[in-house]
Design a protein around this motif. Structure first.
Motif, PDB file in Angstrom:
ATOM      1  N   PRO A  51       0.698  -1.497   0.364  1.00  0.00           N
ATOM      2  CA  PRO A  51      -0.023   0.058  -0.097  1.00  0.00           C
ATOM      3  C   PRO A  51       1.214   1.255  -0.028  1.00  0.00           C
ATOM      4  N   ALA A  52       0.398   2.340  -0.799  1.00  0.00           N
ATOM      5  CA  ALA A  52       0.949   3.468  -0.330  1.00  0.00           C
ATOM      6  C   ALA A  52       0.388   4.744  -0.119  1.00  0.00           C
ATOM      7  N   LEU A  53       1.127   5.744  -0.064  1.00  0.00           N
ATOM      8  CA  LEU A  53      -0.186   7.296   1.076  1.00  0.00           C
ATOM      9  C   LEU A  53       0.878   8.275  -0.497  1.00  0.00           C
ATOM     10  N   VAL A  54      -0.626   9.109  -0.837  1.00  0.00           N
ATOM     11  CA  VAL A  54      -0.141  10.142  -1.590  1.00  0.00           C
ATOM     12  C   VAL A  54      -0.789  11.268  -1.138  1.00  0.00           C
ATOM     13  N   LEU A  55       0.469  12.139  -1.117  1.00  0.00           N
ATOM     14  CA  LEU A  55      -0.150  13.554  -0.376  1.00  0.00           C
ATOM     15  C   LEU A  55      -0.195  14.334  -1.019  1.00  0.00           C
ATOM     16  N   ASP A  56      -1.380  14.654  -1.726  1.00  0.00           N
ATOM     17  CA  ASP A  56      -1.533  16.341  -2.215  1.00  0.00           C
ATOM     18  C   ASP A  56       0.079  16.005  -3.748  1.00  0.00           C
ATOM     19  N   GLY A  57      -0.233  14.477  -3.985  1.00  0.00           N
ATOM     20  CA  GLY A  57       0.535  14.295  -5.650  1.00  0.00           C
ATOM     21  C   GLY A  57       2.663  14.035  -5.226  1.00  0.00           C
ATOM     22  N   ARG A  58       2.221  14.205  -4.089  1.00  0.00           N
ATOM     23  CA  ARG A  58       3.672  13.102  -3.413  1.00  0.00           C
ATOM     24  C   ARG A  58       3.591  11.693  -2.920  1.00  0.00           C
ATOM     25  N   THR A  59       4.552  10.991  -3.137  1.00  0.00           N
ATOM     26  CA  THR A  59       4.260   9.853  -2.524  1.00  0.00           C
ATOM     27  C   THR A  59       5.069  10.135  -1.097  1.00  0.00           C
ATOM     28  N   ILE A  60       4.584   9.864  -0.008  1.00  0.00           N
ATOM     29  CA  ILE A  60       5.153   9.938   1.179  1.00  0.00           C
ATOM     30  C   ILE A  60       5.082   7.895   1.979  1.00  0.00           C
ATOM     31  N   SER A  61       4.050   7.348   1.925  1.00  0.00           N
ATOM     32  CA  SER A  61       4.417   5.997   1.867  1.00  0.00           C
ATOM     33  C   SER A  61       4.461   4.842   0.994  1.00  0.00           C
ATOM     34  N   ALA A  62       5.200   3.981   0.730  1.00  0.00           N
ATOM     35  CA  ALA A  62       5.302   2.979  -0.213  1.00  0.00           C
ATOM     36  C   ALA A  62       5.562   1.555   0.074  1.00  0.00           C
ATOM     37  N   GLY A  63       4.408   0.426   0.045  1.00  0.00           N
ATOM     38  CA  GLY A  63       5.983  -0.444   0.063  1.00  0.00           C
ATOM     39  C   GLY A  63       5.227  -1.058   1.730  1.00  0.00           C
ATOM     40  N   ARG A  64       4.800   0.015   2.700  1.00  0.00           N
ATOM     41  CA  ARG A  64       4.896  -0.565   4.167  1.00  0.00           C
ATOM     42  C   ARG A  64       2.931  -0.392   5.013  1.00  0.00           C
ATOM     43  N   THR A  65       3.012  -1.412   5.186  1.00  0.00           N
ATOM     44  CA  THR A  65       1.625  -1.317   6.269  1.00  0.00           C
ATOM     45  C   THR A  65       2.047  -0.522   8.005  1.00  0.00           C
ATOM     46  N   ILE A  66       1.960   0.820   7.531  1.00  0.00           N
ATOM     47  CA  ILE A  66       2.228   1.482   8.667  1.00  0.00           C
ATOM     48  C   ILE A  66       0.768   1.272   9.048  1.00  0.00           C
ATOM     49  N   SER A  67       0.631   1.382  10.259  1.00  0.00           N
ATOM     50  CA  SER A  67      -0.153   1.368  11.306  1.00  0.00           C
ATOM     51  C   SER A  67      -0.427   3.204  11.454  1.00  0.00           C
ATOM     52  N   LYS A  68      -2.174   3.172  12.591  1.00  0.00           N
ATOM     53  CA  LYS A  68      -2.367   3.972  12.738  1.00  0.00           C
ATOM     54  C   LYS A  68      -1.266   5.819  13.169  1.00  0.00           C
ATOM     55  N   ASN A  69      -0.632   5.208  14.171  1.00  0.00           N
ATOM     56  CA  ASN A  69       0.203   5.966  14.674  1.00  0.00           C
ATOM     57  C   ASN A  69       1.044   6.888  13.427  1.00  0.00           C
ATOM     58  N   GLN A  70       1.687   5.541  12.935  1.00  0.00           N
ATOM     59  CA  GLN A  70       2.801   6.314  12.117  1.00  0.00           C
ATOM     60  C   GLN A  70       2.270   6.817  11.180  1.00  0.00           C
ATOM     61  N   ILE A  71       0.804   6.635  10.784  1.00  0.00           N
ATOM     62  CA  ILE A  71       0.281   7.168   9.892  1.00  0.00           C
ATOM     63  C   ILE A  71      -0.611   8.968  10.559  1.00  0.00           C
ATOM     64  N   LYS A  72      -0.613   9.192  11.525  1.00  0.00           N
ATOM     65  CA  LYS A  72      -0.656  10.243  11.861  1.00  0.00           C
ATOM     66  C   LYS A  72       0.801  10.540  11.982  1.00  0.00           C
ATOM     67  N   ALA A  73       1.805  10.255  12.592  1.00  0.00           N
ATOM     68  CA  ALA A  73       2.801  10.795  12.563  1.00  0.00           C
ATOM     69  C   ALA A  73       3.722  11.441  11.186  1.00  0.00           C
ATOM     70  N   LEU A  74       3.047  10.528  10.351  1.00  0.00           N
ATOM     71  CA  LEU A  74       3.556  11.407   9.019  1.00  0.00           C
ATOM     72  C   LEU A  74       2.882  12.530   8.409  1.00  0.00           C
ATOM     73  N   LEU A  75       1.752  12.001   8.110  1.00  0.00           N
ATOM     74  CA  LEU A  75       0.546  13.814   7.848  1.00  0.00           C
ATOM     75  C   LEU A  75       1.077  15.017   9.183  1.00  0.00           C
ATOM     76  N   GLU A  76       1.307  14.699  10.271  1.00  0.00           N
ATOM     77  CA  GLU A  76       1.686  15.194  11.374  1.00  0.00           C
ATOM     78  C   GLU A  76       2.796  16.469  10.592  1.00  0.00           C
ATOM     79  N   GLN A  77       3.756  15.549  10.269  1.00  0.00           N
ATOM     80  CA  GLN A  77       5.439  15.364  10.082  1.00  0.00           C
ATOM     81  C   GLN A  77       4.858  16.953   8.349  1.00  0.00           C
ATOM     82  N   GLU A  78       4.384  15.967   7.354  1.00  0.00           N
ATOM     83  CA  GLU A  78       3.985  17.280   5.893  1.00  0.00           C
ATOM     84  C   GLU A  78       3.257  18.042   6.027  1.00  0.00           C
ATOM     85  N   THR A  79       2.401  18.457   7.406  1.00  0.00           N
ATOM     86  CA  THR A  79       1.733  19.112   6.790  1.00  0.00           C
ATOM     87  C   THR A  79       1.962  20.515   8.032  1.00  0.00           C
ATOM     88  N   LYS A  80       2.868  20.084   8.319  1.00  0.00           N
ATOM     89  CA  LYS A  80       3.319  21.040   9.340  1.00  0.00           C
ATOM     90  C   LYS A  80       3.768  22.375   8.650  1.00  0.00           C
TER      91      LYS A  80
END
Lengths: 80, 337
Positions: A51-80
């Motif tokens: 699974p991959a996560l794409v934020l506004d056209g940018r891939t922020i995670s790929a090929g990893r089954t990340i947990s909800k907490n990891q997703i939150k951390a990623l989103l917080e970091q990326e939307t700062k």
């Protein structure tokens, strides 16, 4: 803001989608979460591992089954 | 020289093979009043020893391998492969297949990513064949169960199937049987994110947990079936169907293995007990290769990206390769074990 969860046909992709929706809600982000299951769209986006996560056209995670907490951390970091 | 041999055998039997654990479990069962040579004691000993051994080795392996793999995301592999041509590209694809992280649900996006970037279809298939069949984990597990020589020859022959298979598919002009939407897709160069050492450790840990969760049922099932074969099925049955007596044993084992889907870690205990009961070495290795490389779910997925002709050719090439490897091992069994 648009968040795409890319991946089809496996349990981990579904899990990441559900977790992402919850993470967005818990963080109170004004973001639209969409699931991308279409193969043609995947090729266009250049995604090679799911699974991959794409934020506004940018891939922020790929090929990893990340947990909800990891997703939150990623989103917080990326939307700062 | 002699002392080197002793050290190697100690490493192979006690560290990788954990023979001491088997002895310990046997003594524990005896203390509980169960006879390890009896039916239930035997089944229990095999089950406990194999489950613990596989989980310990698996955990160490997945962690180490995932750490290495974090250096080879598919984007990077694709870039490296793009620089090579011909047989060199196929060989490199087969080798990179052993270290690129890969789960079956990524096979289609990966196939599309490789093909749309202009990699020849044969190179992509070399990668797709070697990736599930030969990985670093299987090398170490095979060493633990069958010894170093078998493990190395298995890996080498697996790579040969991948290289020859991919090259053959290319020569057969299979390029045109890739689905049109992939061939017409725009070329996209994507960069993978840079990782710190902390990221890699986290990645390795996540991979470890996810893999254990995913393969645990297969391991329990595999060890369970293995324990029953090991202790219940009469030796003469196995010898007649899968031993020297049946010249078609390899073909039979391959055809039975193809539609099945299991992880290599789940197939090893079954293979181990069949070998113990007199099945040919090549016969069981063919079975393992067939189970891991070709399966119904992966074929259904692949069908979305390639036309029936290419899918058929892929299955045929793999099947023939696996059968040949089986006969090779059976022929040279006495020199390898």
């Amino acid at each position: 803001m648009e968040i795409l969860v890319v991946g089809a046909g496996c349990a981990s992709c579904d899990k990441v989608y559900v977790d992402t929706r919850e993470a967005v809600k818990e963080l109170g982000l004004a973001a639209e979460v969409r699931k991308v299951e279409d193969l043609v769209e995947m090729v266009r986006m250049g995604i090679m591992s799911v699974p991959a996560l794409v934020l506004d056209g940018r891939t922020i995670s790929a090929g990893r089954t990340i947990s909800k907490n990891q997703i939150k951390a990623l989103l917080e970091q990326e939307t700062k | 020289m002699e002392s080197l041999r002793t050290i190697w055998f100690f490493f192979q039997d006690q560290i990788l093979g954990m023979k001491w654990l088997n002895a310990l479990i046997g003594r524990g069962l005896e203390a509980l009043g169960l006879d390890p040579d009896g039916l239930w004691g035997g089944i229990l000993q095999f089950f406990l020893y194999d489950t613990i051994k596989i989980f310990v080795l698996l955990s160490l392996l997945i962690f180490g391998i995932s750490y290495i793999q974090s250096y080879f995301p598919p984007e990077r592999t694709r870039k490296i492969l793009g620089r090579f041509r011909g047989l060199g590209a196929n060989t490199l694809a087969a080798l990179l297949g052993t270290v690129t992280p890969f789960c079956s649900c990524s096979s289609i996006p990966l196939f599309m990513g490789f093909t749309s970037a202009g990699l020849p279809v044969g190179v992509t298939f070399s990668f797709l064949i070697s990736s599930p069949m030969v990985d670093l984990g299987s090398l170490v597990l095979l060493m633990s169960v069958f010894g170093g020589r078998v493990a190395v020859v298995y890996v080498v022959l697996g790579l040969v199937i991948a290289v020859v298979g991919g090259t053959l598919l290319d020569r057969l002009g299979m390029e045109r049987y890739v689905e049109d939407f992939i061939r017409n897709a725009p070329r996209i160069e994507t960069e993978s994110a840079a990782l710190t050492r902390h990221d890699r450790v986290l990645y390795a840990r996540d991979q470890l947990l996810a893999t254990i969760r995913k393969v645990a049922p297969y391991i329990f099932l595999g060890v369970g079936v293995g324990a029953v074969i090991h202790n219940v099925i009469p030796q003469t049955w196995v010898e007649t169907v899968l031993g020297d007596g049946n010249p078609l044993a390899v073909v039979l084992a391959t055809l039975v293995g193809i539609p099945m889907y299991a992880d290599i870690f789940g197939t090893i205990p079954v293979a181990e007990s069949l070998l113990f009961k007199g099945a040919g070495l090549g016969t069981i290795l063919s079975f393992m290769m067939a189970v891991t490389t070709l399966s119904l779910p992966s074929m259904i997925m692949l069908r979305k990206a390639v036309k029936p002709k290419l899918l058929g050719a892929f299955i045929a090439v793999c099947t023939v390769g696996i059968i040949l490897v089986g006969y090779f091992f059976n022929f040279f069994q006495q020199f390898l074990l």
